[in-house]
Design a protein around this motif. Sequence first.
Motif, PDB file in Angstrom:
ATOM      1  N   PHE A  28       0.833  -1.202   0.000  1.00  0.00           N
ATOM      2  CA  PHE A  28       0.000   0.000   0.000  1.00  0.00           C
ATOM      3  C   PHE A  28       0.870   1.257   0.000  1.00  0.00           C
ATOM      4  N   ASP A  29       0.490   2.209  -0.815  1.00  0.00           N
ATOM      5  CA  ASP A  29       1.128   3.529  -0.751  1.00  0.00           C
ATOM      6  C   ASP A  29       0.552   4.303   0.437  1.00  0.00           C
ATOM      7  N   PRO A  30       1.363   5.149   1.075  1.00  0.00           N
ATOM      8  CA  PRO A  30       0.872   5.907   2.242  1.00  0.00           C
ATOM      9  C   PRO A  30      -0.060   7.037   1.833  1.00  0.00           C
ATOM     10  N   ILE A  31      -1.220   6.668   1.303  1.00  0.00           N
ATOM     11  CA  ILE A  31      -2.212   7.664   0.882  1.00  0.00           C
ATOM     12  C   ILE A  31      -3.024   8.081   2.102  1.00  0.00           C
ATOM     13  N   VAL A  32      -3.098   9.372   2.353  1.00  0.00           N
ATOM     14  CA  VAL A  32      -3.836   9.898   3.504  1.00  0.00           C
ATOM     15  C   VAL A  32      -5.240  10.270   3.055  1.00  0.00           C
ATOM     16  N   VAL A  33      -6.251   9.657   3.698  1.00  0.00           N
ATOM     17  CA  VAL A  33      -7.659   9.890   3.344  1.00  0.00           C
ATOM     18  C   VAL A  33      -8.439  10.263   4.603  1.00  0.00           C
ATOM     19  N   GLY A  34      -9.679  10.704   4.399  1.00  0.00           N
ATOM     20  CA  GLY A  34     -10.547  11.004   5.524  1.00  0.00           C
ATOM     21  C   GLY A  34     -10.858   9.760   6.331  1.00  0.00           C
ATOM     22  N   ALA A  35     -11.118   9.945   7.627  1.00  0.00           N
ATOM     23  CA  ALA A  35     -11.359   8.800   8.515  1.00  0.00           C
ATOM     24  C   ALA A  35     -12.564   7.978   8.049  1.00  0.00           C
ATOM     25  N   ARG A  36     -13.635   8.648   7.613  1.00  0.00           N
ATOM     26  CA  ARG A  36     -14.824   7.914   7.155  1.00  0.00           C
ATOM     27  C   ARG A  36     -14.503   7.080   5.923  1.00  0.00           C
ATOM     28  N   ASP A  37     -13.745   7.668   4.981  1.00  0.00           N
ATOM     29  CA  ASP A  37     -13.367   6.929   3.782  1.00  0.00           C
ATOM     30  C   ASP A  37     -12.446   5.770   4.132  1.00  0.00           C
ATOM     31  N   ALA A  38     -11.560   5.940   5.119  1.00  0.00           N
ATOM     32  CA  ALA A  38     -10.642   4.871   5.503  1.00  0.00           C
ATOM     33  C   ALA A  38     -11.415   3.648   5.993  1.00  0.00           C
ATOM     34  N   THR A  39     -12.435   3.879   6.814  1.00  0.00           N
ATOM     35  CA  THR A  39     -13.243   2.762   7.307  1.00  0.00           C
ATOM     36  C   THR A  39     -13.921   2.023   6.155  1.00  0.00           C
ATOM     37  N   THR A  40     -14.468   2.789   5.202  1.00  0.00           N
ATOM     38  CA  THR A  40     -15.139   2.168   4.055  1.00  0.00           C
ATOM     39  C   THR A  40     -14.154   1.378   3.204  1.00  0.00           C
ATOM     40  N   ILE A  41     -12.946   1.909   2.997  1.00  0.00           N
ATOM     41  CA  ILE A  41     -11.929   1.187   2.223  1.00  0.00           C
ATOM     42  C   ILE A  41     -11.568  -0.121   2.932  1.00  0.00           C
ATOM     43  N   GLY A  42     -11.434  -0.067   4.269  1.00  0.00           N
ATOM     44  CA  GLY A  42     -11.124  -1.278   5.012  1.00  0.00           C
ATOM     45  C   GLY A  42     -12.200  -2.347   4.851  1.00  0.00           C
ATOM     46  N   ILE A  43     -13.475  -1.916   4.906  1.00  0.00           N
ATOM     47  CA  ILE A  43     -14.585  -2.876   4.735  1.00  0.00           C
ATOM     48  C   ILE A  43     -14.568  -3.449   3.320  1.00  0.00           C
ATOM     49  N   LEU A  44     -14.309  -2.579   2.318  1.00  0.00           N
ATOM     50  CA  LEU A  44     -14.262  -3.035   0.926  1.00  0.00           C
ATOM     51  C   LEU A  44     -13.135  -4.045   0.733  1.00  0.00           C
ATOM     52  N   ALA A  45     -11.934  -3.757   1.268  1.00  0.00           N
ATOM     53  CA  ALA A  45     -10.812  -4.680   1.135  1.00  0.00           C
ATOM     54  C   ALA A  45     -11.122  -6.017   1.819  1.00  0.00           C
ATOM     55  N   ALA A  46     -11.715  -5.946   3.010  1.00  0.00           N
ATOM     56  CA  ALA A  46     -12.057  -7.179   3.728  1.00  0.00           C
ATOM     57  C   ALA A  46     -13.068  -8.008   2.942  1.00  0.00           C
ATOM     58  N   GLU A  47     -14.051  -7.355   2.311  1.00  0.00           N
ATOM     59  CA  GLU A  47     -15.058  -8.075   1.535  1.00  0.00           C
ATOM     60  C   GLU A  47     -14.418  -8.758   0.327  1.00  0.00           C
ATOM     61  N   LEU A  48     -13.508  -8.056  -0.362  1.00  0.00           N
ATOM     62  CA  LEU A  48     -12.844  -8.644  -1.526  1.00  0.00           C
ATOM     63  C   LEU A  48     -11.971  -9.838  -1.124  1.00  0.00           C
ATOM     64  N   VAL A  49     -11.196  -9.688  -0.042  1.00  0.00           N
ATOM     65  CA  VAL A  49     -10.328 -10.785   0.398  1.00  0.00           C
ATOM     66  C   VAL A  49     -11.153 -11.977   0.872  1.00  0.00           C
ATOM     67  N   THR A  50     -12.238 -11.685   1.605  1.00  0.00           N
ATOM     68  CA  THR A  50     -13.102 -12.771   2.090  1.00  0.00           C
ATOM     69  C   THR A  50     -13.719 -13.542   0.927  1.00  0.00           C
ATOM     70  N   ASN A  51     -14.172 -12.808  -0.110  1.00  0.00           N
ATOM     71  CA  ASN A  51     -14.731 -13.476  -1.289  1.00  0.00           C
ATOM     72  C   ASN A  51     -13.671 -14.350  -1.977  1.00  0.00           C
ATOM     73  N   ALA A  52     -12.430 -13.820  -2.052  1.00  0.00           N
ATOM     74  CA  ALA A  52     -11.363 -14.606  -2.674  1.00  0.00           C
ATOM     75  C   ALA A  52     -11.090 -15.881  -1.879  1.00  0.00           C
ATOM     76  N   LEU A  53     -11.057 -15.784  -0.546  1.00  0.00           N
ATOM     77  CA  LEU A  53     -10.828 -16.959   0.295  1.00  0.00           C
ATOM     78  C   LEU A  53     -11.961 -17.982   0.134  1.00  0.00           C
ATOM     79  N   LYS A  54     -13.176 -17.459   0.047  1.00  0.00           N
ATOM     80  CA  LYS A  54     -14.353 -18.336   0.025  1.00  0.00           C
ATOM     81  C   LYS A  54     -14.489 -19.071  -1.302  1.00  0.00           C
TER      82      LYS A  54
END
Length: 457
Positions: free
Chosen positions: A344-370
């Motif tokens: 990951f590049d050290p991209i600084v984003v808003g706190a609300r956007d950071a939470t959403t990005i984390g959920i999106l990444a978790a959903e993509l990784v979980t789908n890949a695992l499943k």
Amino acid sequence: MTQAEWRVAHNAAVLMSLGLVLLAAVAALILVQGIDRQIGDVLHTYDVRNQARELTITLTGAESAQRGYVLTRDDSYLEDYHQSSSSIGTRLLALTGLTTDDPLQAARIRAIAVETVDKSDEMERSVKLVQDDRTADARRLIAAGVGERLMGSLQVALQQFIDEENAKLFDRNEQIDQSRRWLVGAIITALASAVILAYALFARTQRQVSALVLSKDQLHSENEMLEAHVIERTQALDEARIHAEQERQRVEALLQDASHRIGNSLATVSSLLGLQLLRTKSEEVRVALESARSRVHAVASAHRRLRLGHDLETASADEFLEAVLEDIAKTAGDPTAVNITGEFDPIVVGARDATTIGILAAELVTNALKHGFPDGRAGAIAVSLKPDPNGVPVLRVVDDGVGPPDGQSLGEGGLGSVIIAQLANQFGGAPYYERRPEGGLSVSVPMPNIETVSTAS
């Protein structure tokens, strides 16, 4: 020069010296009043901006809970939705009270209030449809994008409102700074002129020594009073700065504690879903519970792992996503079967956007695992967040698993695909699915609308 003429010139010089000292004192008082006004403006603007941001957070929380309830019919989302909805009116009243002396901003708040009512009606309508067992209608209402457009318009209006407050504060500070420079110049000129006149009187007559000494003592006394007053105001400003720093630290601690508590609460919900998963005998129910548990755990991880910057409004994506991947790896079952890595590049984003990005990444990784690694298949998943050649941040998840079956349309599937598409849409992008020739699947999510604060090299 005769004695009478000298006496007249002497008296005129004395009067002029006193007038200059008085002018310096008046200028100093005006300067102090300007500083007081500037501090008041800063505090007022902080209150207005804080209330506007709180309204944005409240609206976002209500919308997230509404969508969560529509998607899952989980009553915990409904409780969060009602709690957030009840706070919207309070925030609007606070903003209205803070802008009564500004007709332009008051008009903006009235317009925002109208849009807020429309957004609240839209959310309430979808919740009511779910409660009436019309979940499909509620989801179609969300898919129509009316609520998203209303939310986008509200966010733009609130940001314009905050920007207007910042511009007003900047203009007032510029005016006060300009006045301060003139006043400081006037004080220096007045005091310098007074000293020159006193010196001229002293040099031209020895017979007025006593009077000149007395005048000098008086001038020194006035200077000491001014210096004492300046020191007092400087101490007051230092105390105000220390207090503001203490308040910032307190707010930071409260925000971190709130995020941690939210994460712990969601982790408890995930554990309860896991217990229910062990007790059910229906395979279909087990699959649904496992999916729900994984998503709740992802949201909990996103909240617990969020670390805000010094401004309490931003987070660094590299630190945040690395922590989220660690949590996913710990709960993935066999940690040696699938190797999950991040770049990951050290991209600084808003706190609300950071939470959403984390959920999106978790959903993509979980789908890949499943779907990519059935029956304990080994492999690797690579997650990255980097800007493309146009500077648009792109979240990419690549796996070397079995890949989707031939003939299956990419990106069309279950609830996970819908969630990924909706999360990507919040950033103005759409997921792009691509079969890899060597096997596996690559999913890229561009985020053109995300607001990045800065990107470290």
